[in-house]
Scaffold this active site. Structure first.
Site, PDB file in Angstrom:
ATOM      1  N   ILE A  16      -8.328   3.260 -17.175  1.00  0.00           N
ATOM      2  CA  ILE A  16      -8.717   1.851 -17.307  1.00  0.00           C
ATOM      3  C   ILE A  16     -10.168   1.681 -16.879  1.00  0.00           C
ATOM      4  CG2 ILE A  16      -8.250  -0.504 -16.472  1.00  0.00           C
ATOM      5  CD1 ILE A  16      -5.303   0.313 -16.154  1.00  0.00           C
ATOM      6  N   ASN A 105       0.544   2.594  -1.282  1.00  0.00           N
ATOM      7  CA  ASN A 105      -0.551   1.762  -1.768  1.00  0.00           C
ATOM      8  C   ASN A 105      -1.138   0.899  -0.664  1.00  0.00           C
ATOM      9  OD1 ASN A 105      -1.318   2.170  -4.609  1.00  0.00           O
ATOM     10  ND2 ASN A 105       0.896   2.122  -4.832  1.00  0.00           N
ATOM     11  N   GLN A 112      -9.291  -1.168   1.785  1.00  0.00           N
ATOM     12  CA  GLN A 112     -10.207  -1.800   0.816  1.00  0.00           C
ATOM     13  C   GLN A 112     -10.391  -3.289   1.137  1.00  0.00           C
ATOM     14  OE1 GLN A 112      -9.174  -0.778  -3.234  1.00  0.00           O
ATOM     15  NE2 GLN A 112      -9.796   1.349  -2.927  1.00  0.00           N
ATOM     16  N   ASN A 131      -1.087  -1.054  -9.643  1.00  0.00           N
ATOM     17  CA  ASN A 131       0.294  -1.493  -9.343  1.00  0.00           C
ATOM     18  C   ASN A 131       0.833  -0.940  -8.033  1.00  0.00           C
ATOM     19  OD1 ASN A 131       1.086  -3.244 -11.394  1.00  0.00           O
ATOM     20  ND2 ASN A 131       0.968  -1.533 -12.846  1.00  0.00           N
ATOM     21  N   ASP A 159      -0.027  -9.383 -19.661  1.00  0.00           N
ATOM     22  CA  ASP A 159       1.300  -9.883 -20.052  1.00  0.00           C
ATOM     23  C   ASP A 159       1.150 -11.158 -20.888  1.00  0.00           C
ATOM     24  OD1 ASP A 159       2.628  -7.899 -18.299  1.00  0.00           O
ATOM     25  OD2 ASP A 159       1.647  -9.067 -16.742  1.00  0.00           O
ATOM     26  N   HIS A 187       3.907  -9.134 -11.829  1.00  0.00           N
ATOM     27  CA  HIS A 187       3.571  -8.222 -12.930  1.00  0.00           C
ATOM     28  C   HIS A 187       4.536  -7.046 -12.848  1.00  0.00           C
ATOM     29  CE1 HIS A 187       1.565  -5.627 -15.724  1.00  0.00           C
ATOM     30  NE2 HIS A 187       1.439  -4.711 -14.796  1.00  0.00           N
TER      31      HIS A 187
HETATM   32  P1  NDP Z   1      -5.053   4.049 -14.932  1.00  0.00           P
HETATM   33  O1  NDP Z   1      -6.502   3.763 -14.989  1.00  0.00           O
HETATM   34  O2  NDP Z   1      -4.325   4.229 -16.225  1.00  0.00           O
HETATM   35  O3  NDP Z   1      -4.274   2.931 -14.111  1.00  0.00           O
HETATM   36  C1  NDP Z   1      -4.748   2.483 -12.866  1.00  0.00           C
HETATM   37  C2  NDP Z   1      -3.791   1.497 -12.272  1.00  0.00           C
HETATM   38  O4  NDP Z   1      -3.681   0.363 -13.087  1.00  0.00           O
HETATM   39  C3  NDP Z   1      -2.371   2.034 -12.089  1.00  0.00           C
HETATM   40  O5  NDP Z   1      -1.909   1.596 -10.812  1.00  0.00           O
HETATM   41  C4  NDP Z   1      -1.624   1.364 -13.189  1.00  0.00           C
HETATM   42  O6  NDP Z   1      -0.269   1.137 -12.842  1.00  0.00           O
HETATM   43  C5  NDP Z   1      -2.325   0.035 -13.215  1.00  0.00           C
HETATM   44  N1  NDP Z   1      -2.021  -0.825 -14.337  1.00  0.00           N
HETATM   45  C6  NDP Z   1      -1.844  -2.159 -14.240  1.00  0.00           C
HETATM   46  N2  NDP Z   1      -1.531  -2.694 -15.405  1.00  0.00           N
HETATM   47  C7  NDP Z   1      -1.502  -1.689 -16.275  1.00  0.00           C
HETATM   48  C8  NDP Z   1      -1.214  -1.630 -17.636  1.00  0.00           C
HETATM   49  N3  NDP Z   1      -0.874  -2.675 -18.320  1.00  0.00           N
HETATM   50  N4  NDP Z   1      -1.283  -0.457 -18.257  1.00  0.00           N
HETATM   51  C9  NDP Z   1      -1.600   0.640 -17.557  1.00  0.00           C
HETATM   52  N5  NDP Z   1      -1.867   0.641 -16.249  1.00  0.00           N
HETATM   53  C10 NDP Z   1      -1.806  -0.511 -15.605  1.00  0.00           C
HETATM   54  O7  NDP Z   1      -4.758   5.305 -14.025  1.00  0.00           O
HETATM   55  P2  NDP Z   1      -5.530   6.696 -13.916  1.00  0.00           P
HETATM   56  O8  NDP Z   1      -4.596   7.576 -13.174  1.00  0.00           O
HETATM   57  O9  NDP Z   1      -6.138   7.107 -15.215  1.00  0.00           O
HETATM   58  O10 NDP Z   1      -6.753   6.336 -12.975  1.00  0.00           O
HETATM   59  C11 NDP Z   1      -6.635   5.935 -11.660  1.00  0.00           C
HETATM   60  C12 NDP Z   1      -7.909   6.351 -10.964  1.00  0.00           C
HETATM   61  O11 NDP Z   1      -7.876   5.767  -9.680  1.00  0.00           O
HETATM   62  C13 NDP Z   1      -8.038   7.845 -10.787  1.00  0.00           C
HETATM   63  O12 NDP Z   1      -9.318   8.226 -11.247  1.00  0.00           O
HETATM   64  C14 NDP Z   1      -7.911   8.042  -9.268  1.00  0.00           C
HETATM   65  O13 NDP Z   1      -8.765   9.065  -8.808  1.00  0.00           O
HETATM   66  C15 NDP Z   1      -8.370   6.700  -8.787  1.00  0.00           C
HETATM   67  N6  NDP Z   1      -7.963   6.262  -7.457  1.00  0.00           N
HETATM   68  C16 NDP Z   1      -8.937   5.655  -6.744  1.00  0.00           C
HETATM   69  C17 NDP Z   1      -8.710   5.166  -5.506  1.00  0.00           C
HETATM   70  C18 NDP Z   1      -9.843   4.558  -4.787  1.00  0.00           C
HETATM   71  O14 NDP Z   1     -10.815   4.186  -5.396  1.00  0.00           O
HETATM   72  N7  NDP Z   1      -9.742   4.454  -3.477  1.00  0.00           N
HETATM   73  C19 NDP Z   1      -7.374   5.271  -4.888  1.00  0.00           C
HETATM   74  C20 NDP Z   1      -6.382   5.868  -5.743  1.00  0.00           C
HETATM   75  C21 NDP Z   1      -6.687   6.331  -6.991  1.00  0.00           C
HETATM   76  P3  NDP Z   1       0.923   2.102 -13.319  1.00  0.00           P
HETATM   77  O15 NDP Z   1       0.711   3.382 -12.551  1.00  0.00           O
HETATM   78  O16 NDP Z   1       2.138   1.350 -12.888  1.00  0.00           O
HETATM   79  O17 NDP Z   1       0.794   2.263 -14.793  1.00  0.00           O
END
Ligand code: NDP
Length: 325
Positions: A16, A105, A112, A131, A159, A187
Site C-alpha cells: 500500500i 500491534n 508511534q 489492521n 469499504d 473495518h
Molecule cells: P500492505 O501494505 O498490503 O498492508 C499494510 C496494512 O494495511 C496491513 O495491516 C493491512 O491489513 C492493512 N489494510 C487495511 N485495509 C486494507 C485493505 N483494504 N487491503 C489490504 N490491506 C489493508 O502490507 P505489506 O506487508 O506489503 O507492507 C507492510 C509494510 O509495513 C512492510 O513493508 C513492513 O516492513 C512495514 N511495517 C512497518 C512498521 C513501521 O513502520 N513501524 C511496522 C510493521 C510493519 P491486513 O494485514 O489485514 O490485510
C-alpha cells in the site's frame, strides 16, 4: 506556490505504501498546488527496499515533491508531520488469535502515538490503515495525550467506495453519481454498509432494490470484498486501499461536496448511542479541515442490530488492549 506540508507514511515500502508515495507526490491527495515533503518510516530490515522507493520517487521528478526522508526512527518520521498515514502493521500469523494480533500491534501503535505526541504538528491529521485499524487508532490516540483525540481516525473509506461500486453495478448508475452511502462501525466483517439514504441525481436508491439482495448479497459482498480480491489476485488489495486512504485525507483536508458525506472511523461522541471513545465509522461531513459526524439520521430495527453488533466487537477489542490504554 504554497509552503510544503509534511506527510509521514509508515510501512512505506509495503504494497500500500508503494502506491501511496507516488499518488501523494503527484498531488492526488492535497491538490496540484500543494508541495509535499514525504517522511517515510520502515522497520530496519525493510530500509533497503525503502531506499529503492526513494530512488524511484526521485526518478519520477514530481514537481510537487519538495523532499523525501527515509528512516526507521518514528521520532524522525513524525517530526512536524501535518499528516500521518499509519499503514505498517503486523499481519496475522498462522494460528494467531485476535487478542495476540491486537497485542502485537499495540507494540507498534503505542510507540508511534507517543512519537506523534512528541514531534508532530499539533494539528496533525492521523489516518490508521494498518489492521485492526480502528483499535490501532485507539492505541495510538491513548499514547498521545497532548494531541486532540479527534486527530486520530481509521479508514473505512475503502469499504464506502466498495459499497458505492456494488450499488452502482446493481442499479446501473455511475458510482460517482451516488451520494450518502454509510459504513457504520468497525473495518472488519462486522461493519454495516447502509444504503437507506443513498441517492443518485436526487432519487433514493434503496426502494428500487430488493431487501433480500441488500441483506443477503450486498452486505456480505462489501464485508468480504477483501477476501474476494485475495482469491482473485493472489495478493491483498493495495492500489484501491491506497486510493481510498488518499480519498479519506483529501475529504478531511479539502472538504466534502454539498449534499454528500463520507464514512470515517472517528472517536465516538456517543452519537447514535454508540459507546463514547471507541473509534467507530460514521457518516461525516468535512469542512475547513474539520469533520463532524452527521447526526439525527433515522435508525430502524435492522440497522440498530447491525450497528450494535459492530460496536460490540469494538468494545471487545478495546477490552483486549485495556492495559495499553
Ligand atoms: P500492505 O501494505 O498490503 O498492508 C499494510 C496494512 O494495511 C496491513 O495491516 C493491512 O491489513 C492493512 N489494510 C487495511 N485495509 C486494507 C485493505 N483494504 N487491503 C489490504 N490491506 C489493508 O502490507 P505489506 O506487508 O506489503 O507492507 C507492510 C509494510 O509495513 C512492510 O513493508 C513492513 O516492513 C512495514 N511495517 C512497518 C512498521 C513501521 O513502520 N513501524 C511496522 C510493521 C510493519 P491486513 O494485514 O489485514 O490485510
Amino acid at each position: 506556490m504554497k509552503q510544503p506540508v509534511r506527510v509521514a507514511i509508515t510501512g512505506a515500502a509495503g504494497q500500500i505504501g508503494y502506491q501511496l508515495c507516488f499518488r501523494i507526490a503527484a498531488g492526488d491527495m492535497l491538490g496540484p498546488d500543494q508541495p509535499v515533503v514525504l517522511q517515510l518510516l520502515e522497520i530496519t530490515p525493510a530500509l533497503g527496499a525503502l531506499e529503492g522507493v526513494v530512488m524511484e520517487l526521485k526518478d519520477a521528478a514530481f514537481p510537487l515533491l519538495a523532499d523525501v526522508v527515509a528512516t526507521d526512527d518514528a521520532n524522525v518520521a513524525f517530526k512536524d508531520a501535518d499528516y500521518a498515514l499509519l499503514v505498517g502493521a503486523k499481519p496475522r500469523g498462522p494460528g494467531m488469535e485476535r487478542a495476540d494480533l491486537l497485542a502485537e500491534n499495540g507494540k507498534i501503535f503505542g510507540p508511534q502515538g507517543r512519537a506523534l505526541n512528541d514531534h508532530a504538528s499539533r494539528d496533525v491529521k492521523v489516518l490508521v490503515v494498518g489492521n485492526p485499524a480502528n483499535t490501532n487508532a485507539l492505541i495510538a490516540q491513548a499514547a498521545a495525550p497532548d494531541l486532540d483525540p479527534r486527530n486520530f481516525t481509521a479508514m473505512t473509506r475503502l469499504d464506502h467506495n466498495r459499497a458505492l461500486a456494488q450499488l452502482a453495478e446493481k442499479t446501473g448508475r455511475h458510482h460517482a453519481s451516488i451520494k450518502k452511502m454509510i459504513i457504520w462501525g468497525n473495518h472488519s466483517s462486522t461493519q454495516y454498509p447502509d444504503i437507506r439514504f443513498a441517492e443518485s441525481e436526487g432519487e433514493g436508491l434503496a426502494a428500487g432494490v430488493d431487501t433480500g439482495w441488500y441483506r443477503d448479497s450486498f452486505i456480505p459482498a462489501v464485508q468480504q470484498r477483501g477476501a474476494a480480491i485475495i482469491k482473485a489476485r493472489g495478493a491483498s488489495s493495495a492500489a484501491s486501499a491506497a486510493s481510498s486512504a488518499i480519498d479519506h485525507i483529501r475529504s478531511w483536508a479539502l472538504g466534502t461536496p454539498d449534499g454528500d458525506w463520507v464514512s470515517m472511523a472517528v472517536p465516538s461522541t456517543g452519537a447514535y448511542g454508540i459507546e463514547p471513545g471507541i473509534i467507530y465509522s460514521y457518516p461525516c461531513v468535512c469542512e475547513g479541515g474539520n469533520y463532524r459526524i452527521v447526526e439525527g439520521l433515522d435508525v430502524d430495527e435492522f440497522s440498530r442490530e447491525r450497528m450494535d453488533a459492530t460496536e460490540a466487537e469494538l468494545r471487545e477489542e478495546r477490552e483486549a488492549v485495556a492495559s495499553l490504554l
